[in-house]
Design a protein around this motif. Structure first.
Motif, PDB file in Angstrom:
ATOM      1  N   GLY B 166      12.941  -9.230  24.946  1.00 56.45           N
ATOM      2  CA  GLY B 166      13.234  -9.210  23.620  1.00 56.45           C
ATOM      3  C   GLY B 166      12.210 -10.184  22.935  1.00 56.45           C
ATOM      4  N   VAL B 167      10.985  -9.964  23.375  1.00 55.08           N
ATOM      5  CA  VAL B 167       9.609 -10.696  22.661  1.00 55.08           C
ATOM      6  C   VAL B 167       8.632  -9.747  22.262  1.00 55.08           C
ATOM      7  CG1 VAL B 167       8.022 -12.715  22.945  1.00 55.08           C
ATOM      8  CG2 VAL B 167      10.408 -13.108  23.894  1.00 55.08           C
ATOM      9  N   CYS B 168       8.373  -9.968  21.228  1.00 52.40           N
ATOM     10  CA  CYS B 168       6.770  -9.254  20.845  1.00 52.40           C
ATOM     11  C   CYS B 168       5.815 -10.271  20.677  1.00 52.40           C
ATOM     12  CB  CYS B 168       7.059  -8.498  19.325  1.00 52.40           C
ATOM     13  SG  CYS B 168       7.794  -6.975  19.710  1.00 52.40           S
ATOM     14  N   HIS B 169       4.827  -9.781  21.064  1.00 51.68           N
ATOM     15  CA  HIS B 169       3.428 -10.772  21.023  1.00 51.68           C
ATOM     16  C   HIS B 169       3.029 -10.854  19.725  1.00 51.68           C
ATOM     17  CE1 HIS B 169      -0.702 -12.156  21.628  1.00 51.68           C
ATOM     18  NE2 HIS B 169      -0.116 -12.696  22.792  1.00 51.68           N
ATOM     19  N   GLY B 170       2.720  -9.770  19.088  1.00 50.54           N
ATOM     20  CA  GLY B 170       2.355 -10.063  17.675  1.00 50.54           C
ATOM     21  C   GLY B 170       0.895 -10.055  17.508  1.00 50.54           C
ATOM     22  N   ASP B 171       0.043 -10.255  18.658  1.00 49.60           N
ATOM     23  CA  ASP B 171      -1.497 -10.084  18.573  1.00 49.60           C
ATOM     24  C   ASP B 171      -2.148  -9.533  19.685  1.00 49.60           C
ATOM     25  OD1 ASP B 171      -3.988 -10.263  17.461  1.00 49.60           O
ATOM     26  OD2 ASP B 171      -4.252 -12.327  17.842  1.00 49.60           O
ATOM     27  N   LEU B 172      -1.493  -8.567  20.281  1.00 46.63           N
ATOM     28  CA  LEU B 172      -1.838  -8.249  21.726  1.00 46.63           C
ATOM     29  C   LEU B 172      -3.275  -7.484  21.842  1.00 46.63           C
ATOM     30  CD1 LEU B 172      -0.058  -8.419  24.372  1.00 46.63           C
ATOM     31  CD2 LEU B 172       0.667  -6.118  23.732  1.00 46.63           C
ATOM     32  N   THR B 173      -3.977  -8.102  22.286  1.00 50.19           N
ATOM     33  CA  THR B 173      -5.508  -7.620  22.465  1.00 50.19           C
ATOM     34  C   THR B 173      -5.811  -7.905  23.613  1.00 50.19           C
ATOM     35  OG1 THR B 173      -6.604  -9.626  21.606  1.00 50.19           O
ATOM     36  CG2 THR B 173      -6.051  -8.312  19.830  1.00 50.19           C
ATOM     37  N   THR B 174      -7.074  -7.416  24.334  1.00 58.44           N
ATOM     38  CA  THR B 174      -7.593  -7.653  25.638  1.00 58.44           C
ATOM     39  C   THR B 174      -8.081  -9.044  25.651  1.00 58.44           C
ATOM     40  OG1 THR B 174      -9.647  -6.474  24.854  1.00 58.44           O
ATOM     41  CG2 THR B 174      -8.392  -4.973  26.173  1.00 58.44           C
ATOM     42  N   SER B 175      -8.232  -9.943  24.616  1.00 61.51           N
ATOM     43  CA  SER B 175      -8.521 -11.138  24.547  1.00 61.51           C
ATOM     44  C   SER B 175      -7.683 -11.923  24.777  1.00 61.51           C
ATOM     45  CB  SER B 175      -9.496 -11.485  23.515  1.00 61.51           C
ATOM     46  OG  SER B 175     -10.440 -10.886  23.247  1.00 61.51           O
ATOM     47  N   ASN B 176      -6.227 -11.583  24.672  1.00 60.22           N
ATOM     48  CA  ASN B 176      -5.068 -12.359  24.865  1.00 60.22           C
ATOM     49  C   ASN B 176      -4.535 -11.936  25.991  1.00 60.22           C
ATOM     50  OD1 ASN B 176      -5.441 -13.894  22.764  1.00 60.22           O
ATOM     51  ND2 ASN B 176      -4.354 -12.401  21.286  1.00 60.22           N
ATOM     52  N   LEU B 177      -5.127 -11.236  27.167  1.00 59.93           N
ATOM     53  CA  LEU B 177      -4.492 -10.975  28.306  1.00 59.93           C
ATOM     54  C   LEU B 177      -5.646 -11.439  29.336  1.00 59.93           C
ATOM     55  CD1 LEU B 177      -4.212  -6.978  27.836  1.00 59.93           C
ATOM     56  CD2 LEU B 177      -2.170  -8.915  28.173  1.00 59.93           C
ATOM     57  N   MET B 178      -5.180 -12.401  30.081  1.00 57.17           N
ATOM     58  CA  MET B 178      -5.907 -12.985  31.182  1.00 57.17           C
ATOM     59  C   MET B 178      -5.565 -12.403  32.346  1.00 57.17           C
ATOM     60  SD  MET B 178      -7.574 -15.794  29.977  1.00 57.17           S
ATOM     61  CE  MET B 178      -7.998 -16.700  31.240  1.00 57.17           C
ATOM     62  N   LEU B 179      -6.700 -12.392  33.354  1.00 56.58           N
ATOM     63  CA  LEU B 179      -6.485 -11.707  34.743  1.00 56.58           C
ATOM     64  C   LEU B 179      -6.607 -13.050  35.649  1.00 56.58           C
ATOM     65  CD1 LEU B 179      -6.024  -9.607  36.840  1.00 56.58           C
ATOM     66  CD2 LEU B 179      -8.403  -9.169  37.066  1.00 56.58           C
ATOM     67  N   ARG B 180      -5.548 -13.531  36.249  1.00 55.18           N
ATOM     68  CA  ARG B 180      -5.618 -15.023  36.977  1.00 55.18           C
ATOM     69  C   ARG B 180      -5.778 -14.465  38.332  1.00 55.18           C
ATOM     70  NH1 ARG B 180      -0.760 -18.640  36.102  1.00 55.18           N
ATOM     71  NH2 ARG B 180       0.251 -16.697  37.159  1.00 55.18           N
ATOM     72  N   PRO B 181      -6.755 -15.148  38.937  1.00 52.47           N
ATOM     73  CA  PRO B 181      -6.710 -15.064  40.624  1.00 52.47           C
ATOM     74  C   PRO B 181      -5.734 -15.371  41.105  1.00 52.47           C
ATOM     75  CG  PRO B 181      -8.973 -16.028  39.561  1.00 52.47           C
ATOM     76  CD  PRO B 181      -7.839 -16.007  38.510  1.00 52.47           C
ATOM     77  N   ARG B 182      -5.250 -14.885  42.329  1.00 49.78           N
ATOM     78  CA  ARG B 182      -4.199 -15.391  43.039  1.00 49.78           C
ATOM     79  C   ARG B 182      -4.502 -16.515  43.529  1.00 49.78           C
ATOM     80  NH1 ARG B 182      -2.292 -10.051  44.250  1.00 49.78           N
ATOM     81  NH2 ARG B 182      -0.948  -9.786  42.385  1.00 49.78           N
ATOM     82  N   LYS B 183      -3.377 -17.460  43.517  1.00 50.40           N
ATOM     83  CA  LYS B 183      -3.621 -18.967  44.250  1.00 50.40           C
ATOM     84  C   LYS B 183      -4.013 -18.951  45.590  1.00 50.40           C
ATOM     85  CE  LYS B 183      -1.209 -21.295  41.318  1.00 50.40           C
ATOM     86  NZ  LYS B 183       0.288 -21.871  41.002  1.00 50.40           N
ATOM     87  N   LYS B 184      -4.984 -19.659  45.858  1.00 51.77           N
ATOM     88  CA  LYS B 184      -5.053 -19.751  47.215  1.00 51.77           C
ATOM     89  C   LYS B 184      -3.820 -20.780  47.889  1.00 51.77           C
ATOM     90  CE  LYS B 184      -9.523 -19.515  46.243  1.00 51.77           C
ATOM     91  NZ  LYS B 184      -9.858 -19.960  44.899  1.00 51.77           N
TER      92      LYS B 184
END
Lengths: 204, 302
Positions: B166-184
């Motif tokens: 039930g949440v909308c982001h409001g500014d969903l761009t490719t700059s607001n999506l991070m690709l986080r490496p899996r933790k070691k």
């Protein structure tokens, strides 16, 4: 080294002295000192079963010291404020009951905020605190804070913060195939992230 | 508000406690219209955090300014805590002070999806320009394409999860999506007593060797592997309306189209994953068709 002194980033003037005890026999006595307002016993005393991690307790200390500096603490002093800062709601008495010592407490944290009295040099202060706390708590002090995690009672903590068990497992469906969902460490990390948020938002 | 990287000309004064000269440095990373984002540490020197500060605006009446700052900061914090509790991958809130206007968030490692795409397409263009022999390893363009589809899938799943709570982001761009490496794997070990500590030390050496071995053998797919984390909830709202959700998707679609025209065909995979993983997503996707026809500004029409 039974005394662990932690300098919170951005609050270098107030070292945090932390002691972790197990096999505590006189929790009821310590609690009475707090209730009686005995100034000698101005510490943050916590039942360590309610503390999830070092970050958990440090977040409370950070907020308490910061609120003190902004002149907006709601309890008697910065040490009682830290107990209140663990709470997800605004009920002060309830927070003392939940996170503070009870007669049944066997493992505990004793914490003293340093640097509050600018006339005492920090190293002398640390020595004095150490002497006093070791003489006052009837229990076995631990050499390191590594074991804080081991004393945590996850079910009790979940209940206080109204968290569901294994909330991690419903995380982003497709991704979870590779994520190790049954991992206890990972669940603790998720709990910690949510709890710190709930603590930060208390009173908002 | 879209955070954009900009040259910093004015030095801002942060509120206490971020004023101590002997404290960890505050490294200004992003300057947006409403806020400044610093990288620093909180709680322990080894816990990196993103400190988002909303400076007071001199042109607003002081009382109004404080109220707006407080309301916006709290709205963002509440949405983040709620998302985190409900299993959406977002940075956690480490601390906040709505009176002075700061919020401290977990630092998210990795790159933005925008940077990832930039990297991929830059490399591809570069490679096309050079001779075909320049190809790195067995991974051809098709291999990368396949990995990108996997990334799109993760984006769709993440957005679907966000909308499902039930949440909308409001500014969903490719700059607001991070690709986080899996933790070691965690490197800390519980060294309880002397005997265990010795054992742990041995285990540590073994771990070290293992890590070294892994370090020497980088996995080729590591580049696009990881978790998609949603960031910057400054414009987010809690809503039940499919319209708002469709607009989220529309904004993201436009972001893909404008910054990565080569990646536009990949966007369908975002929608596929979204629809498959979010039960009520089908109606949102139907709504998206309507939004596409008229643009995101509902009120500007008619």
């Amino acid at each position: 080294m039974v005394i662990q002194t932690i300098y919170l980033p951005h609050l270098p003037a107030n070292p945090i002295h932390i002691f972790l005890f197990e096999n505590v026999k006189n929790a009821a006595f310590l609690r009475e000192q707090l209730m009686a307002g005995n100034m000698e016993f101005e510490y943050t005393f916590l039942d360590s079963t309610m503390i999830l991690s070092l970050h958990h307790v440090l977040a409370a200390m950070f907020r308490a010291v910061n609120d003190l500096k902004h002149n907006r603490i709601r309890t008697k002093n910065v040490h009682s404020e830290a107990v209140f800062c663990l709470s997800p709601n605004n009920n002060i008495a309830e927070s003392f009951r939940r996170f503070g010592l009870s007669g049944a407490t066997e493992s505990m944290l004793a914490i003293k905020v340093g640097g509050l009295d600018p006339t005492t040099p920090l190293d002398q202060e640390a020595e004095k605190v150490k002497r006093h706390i070791l003489a006052s708590v009837d229990g076995s002090p631990l050499d390191s804070l590594d074991r804080i995690d081991d004393f945590a009672d996850l079910d009790k903590i979940r209940k206080v913060y109204k968290l569901q068990k294994g909330s991690k497992s419903n995380r982003t469906g497709g991704q979870s195939a590779q994520v190790n969902t049954g991992n206890g460490d990972e669940e603790r990390e998720e709990m910690e992230a949510v709890i710190l948020g709930l603590m930060a938002l208390r009173g908002a | 508000m879209t955070l954009t990287t900009a040259a910093v000309t004015t030095a801002h004064t942060l509120p206490p406690p971020f004023t101590s000269p002997t404290s960890p440095p505050l490294d200004l990373r992003v300057q947006g219209a409403e806020s400044l984002l610093y990288k620093t540490t909180l709680l322990t020197p080894s816990l990196p955090c993103a400190l988002k500060y909303r400076p007071p605006k001199a042109y607003r009446h002081a009382t109004l300014d404080r109220r707006l700052t407080k309301a916006r900061l709290l709205a963002e914090a509440r949405v983040l805590v709620r998302c985190r509790r409900d299993g959406v991958t977002v940075p956690g809130v480490l601390g906040a002070d709505w009176e002075t206007g700061w919020i401290a968030l977990e630092w998210v490692e990795g790159r933005t999806v925008r940077e990832v795409l930039d990297g991929v397409y830059h490399v591809r263009e570069h490679r096309d320009a050079q001779s075909a022999e320049e190809k790195e390893g067995k991974e051809g363009i098709e291999g990368i394409e396949k990995q990108l589809l996997g990334l799109m899938r993760k984006v769709g799943v993440a957005v679907g999860k966000l909308h499902s709570v039930g949440v909308c982001h409001g500014d969903l761009t490719t700059s607001n999506l991070m690709l986080r490496p899996r933790k070691k794997k965690r490197t800390t070990h519980p060294g309880h007593d002397a005997a265990e500590a010795a054992e742990a030390a041995e285990a540590d050496i073994a771990m070290e060797a293992l890590r070294d071995a892994q370090a020497q053998e980088p996995e080729p797919e590591q580049e696009l592997d990881g978790d998609v984390v949603l960031i910057d909830f400054g414009l987010a709202n809690q809503t039940v309306q499919d319209e708002d959700k469709a607009v989220d998707l529309y904004v993201l679609e436009r972001a893909f189209g404008s910054t990565h025209p080569q990646a536009e065909h990949l966007f369908q995979e975002v929608l596929n994953a979204y629809g498959e993983n979010y039960k009520a997503g089908q109606t949102v996707l139907r709504k998206l068709d309507q939004v596409r026809m008229r643009g995101r500004k509902k009120s500007m029409l008619g």
